[in-house]
Design a protein around this motif. Structure first.
Motif, PDB file in Angstrom:
ATOM      1  N   PRO A 199       0.833  -1.203   0.000  1.00  0.00           N
ATOM      2  CA  PRO A 199       0.000   0.000   0.000  1.00  0.00           C
ATOM      3  C   PRO A 199       0.875   1.264   0.000  1.00  0.00           C
ATOM      4  O   PRO A 199       1.947   1.286   0.597  1.00  0.00           O
ATOM      5  N   ILE A 200       0.409   2.279  -0.696  1.00  0.00           N
ATOM      6  CA  ILE A 200       1.131   3.545  -0.757  1.00  0.00           C
ATOM      7  C   ILE A 200       0.753   4.368   0.467  1.00  0.00           C
ATOM      8  O   ILE A 200      -0.431   4.562   0.753  1.00  0.00           O
ATOM      9  N   ALA A 201       1.769   4.833   1.184  1.00  0.00           N
ATOM     10  CA  ALA A 201       1.536   5.595   2.408  1.00  0.00           C
ATOM     11  C   ALA A 201       0.861   6.928   2.071  1.00  0.00           C
ATOM     12  O   ALA A 201       1.215   7.606   1.110  1.00  0.00           O
ATOM     13  N   SER A 206      -4.721   2.785  -2.760  1.00  0.00           N
ATOM     14  CA  SER A 206      -3.701   2.817  -3.805  1.00  0.00           C
ATOM     15  C   SER A 206      -2.559   1.901  -3.404  1.00  0.00           C
ATOM     16  O   SER A 206      -2.146   1.881  -2.253  1.00  0.00           O
ATOM     17  N   TYR A 207      -2.075   1.146  -4.378  1.00  0.00           N
ATOM     18  CA  TYR A 207      -1.038   0.168  -4.111  1.00  0.00           C
ATOM     19  C   TYR A 207       0.085   0.297  -5.127  1.00  0.00           C
ATOM     20  O   TYR A 207      -0.129   0.655  -6.277  1.00  0.00           O
TER      21      TYR A 207
END
Length: 54
Positions: A17-19, A24-25
């Protein structure tokens, strides 16, 4: 181009996962390393070393 049969490729994916984002990954594909170029370079270096020291 139309293919008669599908070929299933097995890939190793790294999904994180996008921080700071929602749903969103980041998807990264883990590739196998191609050692053929390194083996070829090592053989050429060994031949040159043998020729130099003999």
């Amino acid at each position: 181009m139309i293919l008669d049969s599908e070929q299933e490729t097995k890939r190793k994916l790294k999904i994180e996962p996008i921080a700071g984002s929602y749903n969103s990954y980041s998807v990264d594909e883990k590739d196998k390393r191609d050692w053929s170029g390194n083996i070829y370079l090592g053989c050429v270096a060994a031949i040159l070393a043998i020729a130099f020291f003999s």
